[in-house]
Structures are given as structure tokens and as C-alpha cells.
Scaffold this motif. Sequence first.
Motif, PDB file in Angstrom:
ATOM      1  N   PRO A 175      40.897  -3.887  28.238  1.00  0.00           N
ATOM      2  CA  PRO A 175      41.134  -4.654  27.020  1.00  0.00           C
ATOM      3  C   PRO A 175      39.940  -4.570  26.076  1.00  0.00           C
ATOM      4  N   ASP A 176      40.269  -4.608  24.766  1.00  0.00           N
ATOM      5  CA  ASP A 176      39.209  -4.589  23.757  1.00  0.00           C
ATOM      6  C   ASP A 176      38.371  -5.846  23.869  1.00  0.00           C
ATOM      7  N   LEU A 177      37.071  -5.702  23.782  1.00  0.00           N
ATOM      8  CA  LEU A 177      36.189  -6.862  23.877  1.00  0.00           C
ATOM      9  C   LEU A 177      35.228  -6.904  22.710  1.00  0.00           C
ATOM     10  N   ILE A 178      34.864  -8.127  22.327  1.00  0.00           N
ATOM     11  CA  ILE A 178      33.881  -8.336  21.254  1.00  0.00           C
ATOM     12  C   ILE A 178      32.538  -8.616  21.923  1.00  0.00           C
ATOM     13  N   GLY A 196      37.384 -11.324  24.856  1.00  0.00           N
ATOM     14  CA  GLY A 196      38.570 -10.700  24.269  1.00  0.00           C
ATOM     15  C   GLY A 196      39.644 -11.750  24.095  1.00  0.00           C
ATOM     16  N   LEU A 197      40.882 -11.317  23.873  1.00  0.00           N
ATOM     17  CA  LEU A 197      41.943 -12.277  23.569  1.00  0.00           C
ATOM     18  C   LEU A 197      42.342 -13.118  24.762  1.00  0.00           C
ATOM     19  N   VAL A 257      39.124  -6.297  16.711  1.00  0.00           N
ATOM     20  CA  VAL A 257      39.726  -6.490  18.037  1.00  0.00           C
ATOM     21  C   VAL A 257      40.836  -7.541  17.973  1.00  0.00           C
ATOM     22  N   GLU A 258      40.546  -8.675  17.311  1.00  0.00           N
ATOM     23  CA  GLU A 258      41.522  -9.761  17.275  1.00  0.00           C
ATOM     24  C   GLU A 258      42.295  -9.785  15.958  1.00  0.00           C
ATOM     25  N   GLY A 259      42.261  -8.645  15.215  1.00  0.00           N
ATOM     26  CA  GLY A 259      42.867  -8.601  13.882  1.00  0.00           C
ATOM     27  C   GLY A 259      44.373  -8.751  13.908  1.00  0.00           C
ATOM     28  N   ASP A 260      44.927  -9.109  12.753  1.00  0.00           N
ATOM     29  CA  ASP A 260      46.375  -9.260  12.631  1.00  0.00           C
ATOM     30  C   ASP A 260      47.025  -7.890  12.485  1.00  0.00           C
ATOM     31  N   ARG A 261      48.212  -7.781  13.033  1.00  0.00           N
ATOM     32  CA  ARG A 261      48.950  -6.518  12.946  1.00  0.00           C
ATOM     33  C   ARG A 261      50.341  -6.741  12.348  1.00  0.00           C
ATOM     34  N   ARG A 262      50.658  -7.994  12.019  1.00  0.00           N
ATOM     35  CA  ARG A 262      52.023  -8.285  11.538  1.00  0.00           C
ATOM     36  C   ARG A 262      51.963  -8.743  10.087  1.00  0.00           C
ATOM     37  N   ARG A 270      32.940  -4.088  21.687  1.00  0.00           N
ATOM     38  CA  ARG A 270      32.266  -3.505  22.840  1.00  0.00           C
ATOM     39  C   ARG A 270      33.026  -2.283  23.361  1.00  0.00           C
ATOM     40  N   SER A 271      34.257  -2.128  22.888  1.00  0.00           N
ATOM     41  CA  SER A 271      35.045  -1.027  23.442  1.00  0.00           C
ATOM     42  C   SER A 271      34.905   0.228  22.600  1.00  0.00           C
TER      43      SER A 271
END
Length: 439
Positions: free
Chosen positions: A5-8, A30-31, A251-256, A319-320
Motif C-alpha cells: 500500500p502507498d504510504l506517506i 497510509g489509508l 497517496v490519499e488524493g481524490d479519484r472521483r 514513501r512508495s
Amino acid sequence: MSRTPDLIKLEPALPWLSEQGSAGFVQALGLDRLLLQPAAGSRDGAHLTAITVRLNEGPTFTLHGACTPTAADWVFVVEAQDQPRLLDMIGQLRKDQHIEICRNKDVEASDRFTGFSRLHFIPEALPRMDESALDLNREFLGRTFSAPLLITGMTGGISKGTEINRRLAQAAARMNIPMGVGSQRIALDNPEYAPIFKVKPHAPGLFLIGNIGMSQLTGADALEICQRAVEMIDADALAIHFNLVQELVQVEGDRRFSGLLHGLERICKHLPVPVIAKEVGCGMAPDTVRRLKQMGFSAVDIGGKGGTSWSHIEGLRSRSALSQDLGAGFRDWGIPTAYSLAVVHKAFPELPLIATGGVRDGITVAKAVALGARLVGIGLPLLRAALESEEAPLALLESLRQGLKVTLMATGAARLDDLSQRLVLGHPFEREFEAIVRA
Ligand SMILES: Cc1cc2nc3c(=O)[nH]c(=O)nc-3n(C[C@H](O)[C@H](O)[C@H](O)COP(=O)(O)O)c2cc1C
């Protein structure tokens, strides 16, 4: 195989502790998870079921979950019902991270190319007027300002936001130029943060532009959100920022985003103040602006490429390898500020345009004005000035204004509108020179 998972990354790391007495630092999150570094002597992480994290001098968040100690760190997976709280925590942390990254790292487009460097003014060696006779006044959305400058909307974060915004607001009021605040989302979600944005009491007469991101405006409550943002700070206009590439790299950005377009039209129609469409570093194309105009936006900040790069900043936060590569790959993405400004102004000469993105001196302000900008926005250098001292923002604005004045005098222009006649592509007389030398 599922990917990691993507991590900050957290720099500096945040302290955590548990009721059982273990403690340490959160290194990344991450999320749905946190990477914990246990303090020496901490009890076995496998028994950990709840931790409390304190944000930098800010609120605390208690999160429940299950922990798996690995050789490198403890992986704490947050249970589903606490994941919205984790997301809230990331949101509150994000702004402080942006400030720290912008303060300490090279966050601009790698080539710094805004397009302005391709343009030069033809000098006028024979002066005809006094400097005091220059007219720098600029009308924008019904108000007259003393220079075509704008302190563009920037998040100040939670820890330093109040101080940064107050310093910037006082400089803007002193100079009689408008100022935007950064995204008000955090204060809409958590009303205790509203004072960060309420700068008018410190800056009498200030023309203040509110700010909200397009991601917050995809639902049925879009108009209400904008109304609340305007009321919160008694805004004179509202900027809606369009930061697509940033969201896609974050990483936690909106996609919708479906639902956005319908909401925008309602907002422009019903909001009691003018609405500005604002890019944040990738520029606007004329066909995009055509649609924004049809929706009813009163002005457009073309927010071009060449200055602060949000994809790069989000890559630096991550971090990813995936997000880091994306951020680096899109660091120079977009339409250079000068090009975007020129083509949009040509297509819509009557539309008030703001040129933001990589403007760093008075000559460039003059070039942007000559290409059709009503106002020229400056971000990163003013943020750094506000972090430096009480006086630095005004000093920087004064130097930009002075650079603009010298450009006017040195081109023989009495008014801002005269500048365009003296702007040429390449160096003055380059083509004539080439023709002579070739002949
Ligand atoms: C620290 C920082 C925070 C920012 N936050 C916001 C924001 O919340 N909303 C927004 O519309 N733009 C935001 N911006 C983007 C700026 O308004 C501007 O478009 C961008 O920085 C390009 O200008 P520059 O090259 O002069 O920095 C931010 C910029 C910086 C440097």
C-alpha cells in the motif's frame, strides 16, 4: 500479488503511545495503516490494540486495530470503523507537511520554464516623465488596487497557519492588493480551525478571496459548502481550485469527480460573490476556459507550469516508489504560465485573468501584464517570506512593485496597458540582427 500500500512518510516522525505503556514514533502512514517504530524496551507489539497519536502541538487521535511486528517496524492496521478518523488525521497533517516541504525543499518545476524567459522588452533610453507620475492602479472584480499583484491562496497549515495568514493579510492590506487564503476545507470539517482563515480583523479594507478544492464540490451539498466558506471569512470572492494532477499523485488524493460540473454551474449562479476558477500549476487551455466561462466563472487564474509543482510535492511526501515516480514524472507537467496566459487572453480578451506560476520578479510581473493578466499571483516566495519574519512579505511585495515600476520607466510606458507594445519574442532586434548578419 497485491502491491504494497502507498504510504506517506512522516518527517519528523510523530510520537505515539498506548494504554499498555508502549510508545515510539509513527514513521509512515497510509489509508488503513501506520508504520510504528517502537521505543527501546517497548512491550511485544503483537498485543497492541489501540494507540494514541498527537499531531504537532495539535489534537490527539486514538486509533484501534491490530499490530504485526516485523523485523523493520510494527505494522499497525487500523480497524475499519476508525479509518475515517485516520483519514481526518492525514488531512490535518497534510497541510503542515506541505509547509515544511515548501520551506525546505526544491519544490518548483525542474526546468523553471514558465515561458516568460522567451520574452523581452524593448528599452527606451529617453525618459519623458517622472517616476511619481506612473499609474500602477488596477481594477479587478469591481475594486481598484494599487498594483496588479495578488497574494495567491496558500495553505498555512494548522501549526503556523494563523501567523502566516495574518502576516500575509497585513502586507496585502498595507499595499492595497488582494489576497487569497488556502483551502478552507479543514475549517469546514473542523470549525475550531476557522480562526486560521479569519484575517479581516487584522487587515482593514482587505479584499479577501476564499478557497475550496474541486474535490469537495462533487456532491449535492457543493453550493452550501461554498456559501459556508464565504461566510466563514467574509470573503469578497471565492476561488475554486482545480488540482487534478495533485489529487492523482497524492497517496490519499481524490479519484472521483463525477457530479462536479453540475455543481459548479449552480455555485456560479447562486453564490453572492464572484467565483474564480484557479489552476495550481498546470495551466489552463482555451477550451477549458470556454466551458468555465459558460458555467459562469467571473475570472480565471490560469495557474501555469514553471513554479511550484504539486505533483512533485506529493511525490516528496510519499514513501512508495509508485507515487515518487509519478511525482517526478509529472513535475514539469502542464502549459507554461506565459503560454497559457497568452492563448487564453487571445481567446477571451474580456475575461479577467490572473497569471500565477513561477513569477519571481518585477520584470516578469510586467511581462505577464503585457500578455493580458489583470493580476499577477505570487505564491511560494511569499510563503517563505511569511515564515521568515513579520516584515518580509511586505518587503518582497515592495521589491516586485519597484521592479515593475523600473520596467515601466525603462520601456517608456506610462501605464500598465502600454507595456504590451514593447514586448518582443526573443531579444530586442534579434530578427533584424540575424537578417543583417546573414545578408
Ligand atoms: C504552501 C502552499 C500551499 C498552497 N495551498 C493552496 C491551496 O490551499 N489552494 C490553492 O488553490 N492553491 C494553493 N497553493 C497554490 C498557489 O496558489 C499557486 O497556484 C502555486 O503555488 C503557484 O504559484 P508559485 O509558483 O508562485 O508558488 C499553494 C501553494 C503553496 C506554495
